[in-house]
Design an enzyme around this catalytic site. Sequence first.
Site, short mmCIF file in Angstrom:
data_model
loop_
_atom_site.label_atom_id
_atom_site.label_comp_id
_atom_site.label_asym_id
_atom_site.label_seq_id
_atom_site.Cartn_x
_atom_site.Cartn_y
_atom_site.Cartn_z
N GLN A 15 0.88 -1.30 0.00
CA GLN A 15 0.01 -0.09 -0.06
C GLN A 15 0.99 1.14 -0.05
O GLN A 15 0.63 2.08 -0.78
CB GLN A 15 -1.02 -0.04 1.40
CG GLN A 15 -2.08 -0.90 1.20
CD GLN A 15 -3.16 -0.50 0.14
OE1 GLN A 15 -3.45 0.76 0.11
NE2 GLN A 15 -4.17 -1.26 -0.13
N GLN A 112 18.48 -7.43 5.38
CA GLN A 112 18.72 -6.15 4.33
C GLN A 112 19.73 -5.32 4.86
O GLN A 112 20.67 -4.67 3.88
CB GLN A 112 17.14 -5.49 4.58
CG GLN A 112 16.22 -6.26 3.95
CD GLN A 112 14.74 -5.45 3.85
OE1 GLN A 112 14.83 -4.28 4.28
NE2 GLN A 112 13.70 -6.18 3.34
N ARG A 162 1.92 15.42 11.10
CA ARG A 162 0.61 15.14 12.19
C ARG A 162 0.41 16.24 13.03
O ARG A 162 -0.35 16.92 13.27
CB ARG A 162 0.40 13.74 12.78
CG ARG A 162 0.25 12.71 11.77
CD ARG A 162 0.48 11.24 12.44
NE ARG A 162 -0.01 10.21 11.66
CZ ARG A 162 0.29 8.93 11.75
NH1 ARG A 162 0.93 8.57 12.79
NH2 ARG A 162 -0.26 8.24 11.08
N HIS A 187 8.97 6.05 16.98
CA HIS A 187 7.88 6.48 16.14
C HIS A 187 6.79 5.47 16.58
O HIS A 187 6.75 4.27 16.37
CB HIS A 187 8.10 6.27 14.58
CG HIS A 187 6.99 5.97 13.93
ND1 HIS A 187 6.09 7.04 13.77
CD2 HIS A 187 6.34 5.04 13.30
CE1 HIS A 187 4.93 6.75 12.87
NE2 HIS A 187 5.02 5.38 12.60
#
Length: 326
Positions: A15, A112, A162, A187
């Site tokens: 998404q 990764q 935000r 976060h």
Amino acid sequence: MKAPVRVAVTGAAGQIGYSLLFRIASGEMLGKDQPVILHLLDLPQAQTALKGVMMELEDCAFPLLAGMVATDDPNVAFKDVKVALLVGARPRSKGMERKDLLEANGAIFTVQGKALNDHAARDVKVLVVGNPANTNAWIAMKSAPDLDPKNFTAMLRLDHNRALSQIAAKTGKPVASIEKLAVWGNHSPTMYADYRFATIDGQSVKAMINDDVWNRDVFLPTVGKRGAAIIEARGLSSAASAANAAIDHIRDWVLGTNGKWVTMGVPSDGSYGIPEGVMYGVPVVCENGEYKRVEGLEIDAFSRERMDLTLAELEEERAAIAHLFG
């Protein structure tokens, strides 16, 4: 025309990826004069969906899109990349303990990080978006000993944006007029959005709002729990706003902020009472492709308490995956 820059995006068929890729290809992230080659990484079972996304990217005929690579192998995905957006992460499934989530992501970001270490450009800029973003960024950094730790960052820009919009709504001022906002820590709902230094047209935001109860009981919980509120309303987690924040983060890091403060999750240098190496959100300014933390800000008692709370959560997360590093 400049030489193309290789940009890796993981979770590319997801998404957030879908909201991100078209904006990167149109030049919104690295500039309207900078061609890009997209390196798209996703799981084997997502490769067919990824082909569909690539067909759409082709159909946009973006002048700046100089090529694409699709793969399920991080070693291919990170070859010679200058920018890596690590979006893909294991989402929390029903009944899953946070510890299990950390463990599952630990495995992903170890692989990764190592692949970045072995194949990426030495000055690669890495942004971790996939949650838990700070700890995933720390894992990737630890797994890449040959790269400068400063190359690794976590995304707190969504919290920052935000907070900006909540302050704009409260003061009735345009969002672009707000300067010197800071967001500290993880976060997560424990993040600490701090407008004590913020100004609007040179005037103090704290003096303008002048309401500690609103700050504590409305503003901070609203910003901290915004992601959950979006899931509740939409049935899906925030994707377009997360992609937008990722674009903002990399654009500012690469092209500079002209002296303006933004928030990035970066490895601590020991300042502000945050132990060295912890991936922690701090206010920074960016110039010449580098971030510099804003130094010498006064930390009052309430701020100290909030900054320590979010630090404790980060240290707890780190302890849960410490065994991955012997």
